[in-house]
Scaffold this motif. Structure first.
Motif, PDB file in Angstrom:
ATOM      1  N   GLY B  20     -17.073  10.735  19.039  1.00 55.59           N
ATOM      2  CA  GLY B  20     -17.043   9.317  19.336  1.00 55.59           C
ATOM      3  C   GLY B  20     -16.830   8.445  18.121  1.00 55.59           C
ATOM      4  O   GLY B  20     -16.480   7.288  18.273  1.00 55.59           O
ATOM      5  N   MET B  21     -17.000   8.972  16.917  1.00 59.17           N
ATOM      6  CA  MET B  21     -16.653   8.183  15.740  1.00 59.17           C
ATOM      7  C   MET B  21     -15.136   8.207  15.576  1.00 59.17           C
ATOM      8  O   MET B  21     -14.473   9.165  15.973  1.00 59.17           O
ATOM      9  N   PHE B  22     -14.611   7.125  15.023  1.00 59.08           N
ATOM     10  CA  PHE B  22     -13.158   7.013  14.866  1.00 59.08           C
ATOM     11  C   PHE B  22     -12.778   6.962  13.393  1.00 59.08           C
ATOM     12  O   PHE B  22     -13.531   6.439  12.562  1.00 59.08           O
ATOM     13  N   ALA B  23     -11.602   7.491  13.094  1.00 55.96           N
ATOM     14  CA  ALA B  23     -11.069   7.477  11.735  1.00 55.96           C
ATOM     15  C   ALA B  23      -9.722   6.773  11.738  1.00 55.96           C
ATOM     16  O   ALA B  23      -8.932   6.919  12.670  1.00 55.96           O
ATOM     17  N   VAL B  24      -9.473   5.994  10.692  1.00 58.03           N
ATOM     18  CA  VAL B  24      -8.146   5.420  10.450  1.00 58.03           C
ATOM     19  C   VAL B  24      -7.606   6.082   9.183  1.00 58.03           C
ATOM     20  O   VAL B  24      -8.157   5.893   8.094  1.00 58.03           O
ATOM     21  N   ILE B  25      -6.562   6.890   9.356  1.00 58.47           N
ATOM     22  CA  ILE B  25      -5.951   7.611   8.238  1.00 58.47           C
ATOM     23  C   ILE B  25      -4.768   6.777   7.748  1.00 58.47           C
ATOM     24  O   ILE B  25      -3.810   6.557   8.498  1.00 58.47           O
ATOM     25  N   PHE B  26      -4.862   6.301   6.531  1.00 57.78           N
ATOM     26  CA  PHE B  26      -3.819   5.438   5.960  1.00 57.78           C
ATOM     27  C   PHE B  26      -3.144   6.214   4.827  1.00 57.78           C
ATOM     28  O   PHE B  26      -3.675   6.339   3.719  1.00 57.78           O
ATOM     29  N   SER B  27      -1.989   6.770   5.131  1.00 60.41           N
ATOM     30  CA  SER B  27      -1.212   7.561   4.168  1.00 60.41           C
ATOM     31  C   SER B  27      -0.129   6.668   3.588  1.00 60.41           C
ATOM     32  O   SER B  27       0.612   6.015   4.335  1.00 60.41           O
ATOM     33  N   ASN B  28      -0.004   6.612   2.268  1.00 65.24           N
ATOM     34  CA  ASN B  28       0.862   5.589   1.685  1.00 65.24           C
ATOM     35  C   ASN B  28       1.488   6.026   0.371  1.00 65.24           C
ATOM     36  O   ASN B  28       1.069   7.009  -0.241  1.00 65.24           O
ATOM     37  N   ALA B  29       2.490   5.272  -0.047  1.00 67.05           N
ATOM     38  CA  ALA B  29       3.090   5.441  -1.368  1.00 67.05           C
ATOM     39  C   ALA B  29       3.143   4.068  -2.025  1.00 67.05           C
ATOM     40  O   ALA B  29       3.775   3.143  -1.498  1.00 67.05           O
ATOM     41  N   ARG B  30       2.494   3.942  -3.165  1.00 59.99           N
ATOM     42  CA  ARG B  30       2.413   2.685  -3.907  1.00 59.99           C
ATOM     43  C   ARG B  30       3.712   2.390  -4.631  1.00 59.99           C
ATOM     44  O   ARG B  30       4.393   3.297  -5.104  1.00 59.99           O
ATOM     45  N   THR B  31       4.027   1.097  -4.748  1.00 58.16           N
ATOM     46  CA  THR B  31       5.048   0.672  -5.698  1.00 58.16           C
ATOM     47  C   THR B  31       4.381   0.546  -7.082  1.00 58.16           C
ATOM     48  O   THR B  31       3.179   0.747  -7.214  1.00 58.16           O
ATOM     49  N   ASP B  32       5.163   0.173  -8.079  1.00 59.58           N
ATOM     50  CA  ASP B  32       4.583  -0.093  -9.402  1.00 59.58           C
ATOM     51  C   ASP B  32       4.218  -1.565  -9.570  1.00 59.58           C
ATOM     52  O   ASP B  32       3.753  -1.975 -10.632  1.00 59.58           O
ATOM     53  N   ASN B  33       4.414  -2.362  -8.513  1.00 55.89           N
ATOM     54  CA  ASN B  33       4.227  -3.810  -8.633  1.00 55.89           C
ATOM     55  C   ASN B  33       2.766  -4.194  -8.802  1.00 55.89           C
ATOM     56  O   ASN B  33       1.890  -3.649  -8.118  1.00 55.89           O
ATOM     57  N   ASP B  34       2.526  -5.153  -9.685  1.00 54.43           N
ATOM     58  CA  ASP B  34       1.276  -5.904  -9.726  1.00 54.43           C
ATOM     59  C   ASP B  34       0.028  -5.027  -9.618  1.00 54.43           C
ATOM     60  O   ASP B  34      -0.796  -5.206  -8.714  1.00 54.43           O
ATOM     61  N   PRO B  35      -0.166  -4.083 -10.548  1.00 52.67           N
ATOM     62  CA  PRO B  35      -1.325  -3.190 -10.418  1.00 52.67           C
ATOM     63  C   PRO B  35      -2.656  -3.922 -10.442  1.00 52.67           C
ATOM     64  O   PRO B  35      -3.592  -3.514  -9.733  1.00 52.67           O
ATOM     65  N   GLU B  36      -2.757  -5.008 -11.217  1.00 57.55           N
ATOM     66  CA  GLU B  36      -4.039  -5.735 -11.249  1.00 57.55           C
ATOM     67  C   GLU B  36      -4.310  -6.422  -9.923  1.00 57.55           C
ATOM     68  O   GLU B  36      -5.420  -6.386  -9.405  1.00 57.55           O
TER      69      GLU B  36
END
Lengths: 119, 119
Positions: B20-36
């Motif tokens: 009954g617990m739910f998970a949100v799996i967020f798979s991603n690839a970052r750009t190099d933009n604006d790291p701060e």
């Protein structure tokens, strides 16, 4: 573990609504033990998993502090159970507890909806 | 994003069988933009998510190549939908598409079983 870019295409090719696909979320913290042996095992397990019935894809990431998340995707829960009890995988799991992981948590979950960018 | 060690305790304190617990799996690839700016956003979103109804926990990992996986855990799918449409979170999602991510895939999934080591 390695980021398996070759499997991303398998995921990307699936329909946006993946109802009925299953995910195994493996959240873990690595020890410093035997990095070469660990790397070889991770590569072998990823290749072996990809030959199993119902395998859809795999992806993983690891932080500099040794914590990591790996997610494998499967057609059915029965496929996941079969992979969990694969003999070579069982040996790797034993090594995982004795050598390679401080801790891990595994969640098996059924995907109800999915969306991507770019769409 | 940051590995949220403070949330591991929330996960560790849950029963082994998390039906009954739910998970949100967020798979991603970052750009190099604006790291701060990205880092500030990620920290803020993690803190804001933790104040939302139904929030259970969060963990993330990122590879040196910029690919990453973040998983958030929630009590219900309605909690996930409410978080997705939170106004400040919507702004972050817009920045994500214009600035911070090359690509991402989100899977919403219901956890059927869980196990951990050490047990």
């Amino acid at each position: 573990m390695l980021a398996a870019s070759n499997n991303r295409s398998a995921l990307a090719g699936r329909p946006a609504y993946d109802c009925g696909m299953f995910a195994v979320i493996f959240s873990n913290a690595r020890t410093d033990n035997d990095p070469e042996g660990y790397g070889a095992m991770a590569t072998r397990m990823e290749a072996l998993a990809a030959t199993q019935p119902g395998y859809v894809g795999f992806e993983s990431a690891r932080n500099p502090d040794g914590t990591g998340i790996a997610v494998s995707y499967w057609e059915t829960e029965a496929d996941i159970e079969a992979w969990k009890t694969n003999a070579e995988h069982l040996l790797a799991q034993q090594h995982g507890q004795t050598d390679w992981y401080h801790r891990y948590t595994t969640h098996v979950a059924e995907i109800s909806r999915s969306y991507s960018f770019p769409t």
